[in-house]
Scaffold this motif. Sequence first.
Motif, PDB file in Angstrom:
ATOM      1  N   TYR A  62       0.828  -1.203   0.000  1.00  0.00           N
ATOM      2  CA  TYR A  62       0.000   0.000   0.000  1.00  0.00           C
ATOM      3  C   TYR A  62       0.862   1.253   0.000  1.00  0.00           C
ATOM      4  CZ  TYR A  62      -3.227   3.557   1.821  1.00  0.00           C
ATOM      5  OH  TYR A  62      -3.962   4.707   2.018  1.00  0.00           O
ATOM      6  N   PHE A  87      -5.315   0.689  -2.028  1.00  0.00           N
ATOM      7  CA  PHE A  87      -5.669  -0.484  -1.237  1.00  0.00           C
ATOM      8  C   PHE A  87      -5.924  -1.675  -2.148  1.00  0.00           C
ATOM      9  CE2 PHE A  87      -8.306  -3.314   1.210  1.00  0.00           C
ATOM     10  CZ  PHE A  87      -7.950  -3.129   2.528  1.00  0.00           C
ATOM     11  N   TYR A  97      -6.917   3.726   3.999  1.00  0.00           N
ATOM     12  CA  TYR A  97      -6.629   2.471   4.682  1.00  0.00           C
ATOM     13  C   TYR A  97      -7.299   2.523   6.053  1.00  0.00           C
ATOM     14  CZ  TYR A  97      -3.955  -1.853   5.121  1.00  0.00           C
ATOM     15  OH  TYR A  97      -3.591  -3.172   5.194  1.00  0.00           O
TER      16      TYR A  97
END
Length: 332
Positions: A39, A45, A107
């Motif tokens: 990431y 993601f 995230y």
Amino acid sequence: MGANTRPKELGVCGLDEIDESEFSGLAQRHRRELHVHCYRMLGSFEDAEDTVQETFLRAWRRRETFAGRSSFRAWLYRIATNACLDLLAKCRPEPATGGEVRWLQPYPDRLLDELAAAVADEPEVVAVARETIELAYLVAVQHLAPRPRAVLILRDVLGWPAKDVAELLGDSVNSVNSALQRARAGMREHLPAERQDWTGGEEDAGTRELVRRYTDASVATDIDRLAALLRDDVRCSMPPTPGLHVGRDAVVTDWVGSGFVGMTGLRAVETRVNRQPAVAFYHWRKREGAYLPLTIDVLRVTGGTISEIITFHDDQFPRLGLPERLPADGTD
């Protein structure tokens, strides 16, 4: 990274003597930390998920190349880094420019918490530092060319020795050190100047109160109250929609032009994303008889004011663990 120790989980047999199920069990222990690593490299993601899966496939197919000279974890990181570099070469040959990253995705903190808990008793694993997972860091990293980006993350985030990074990249230690200096210079250029004063990752009372005021003013679509919470040089973007608005006047003008002012039927849920405060907004839909996902604002707070807002679309709600709808509250 424990690069000079043989993985205790493999015993004395190495990888040649275990079946695919056993191998998968060993690899899955490291899924979340590898996902966070990918990431950081990719800023997405979804791309990180695909790359971790590719990492496990490559690792299984090339298991005979694991000679035990480094840890199993370090071996997986090598494969994951190269998988990221391959994806970047294929899909994003040029780094981000202009201060925005159109492929940026959030995230969820709950997954970062899972990782922190999972590696709490493993001192060789670098904890997920707030400074290296916040969106400002991710945006700055995406402005670096892929190989310097990899060097920066391996050296400054994971703490790998220069010789190990050089071996991974098939380069010399001098080249790695040179790339690291360029990457650090690039980060200084793209990171906010007052980053050390950012309090977005701390659960302090002042930040909580600021987020509450922002939430209330947003639900009321009160542009004057919102404007009063913004820094003069606030930045606002909405990936993947192009456009970076810099300065309070520019941000307010964009809000007015987008039809936000005067909108009714909003509700909000406060949450956390990338170790930053965030507010998820829902919009009343009469036909469905419920409030449905609209957008989520991730805030960066500096010196008691909002210095950046990155807004994501409703497709990000499921992975952030947010409700798919809010019931009617009896007032609409």
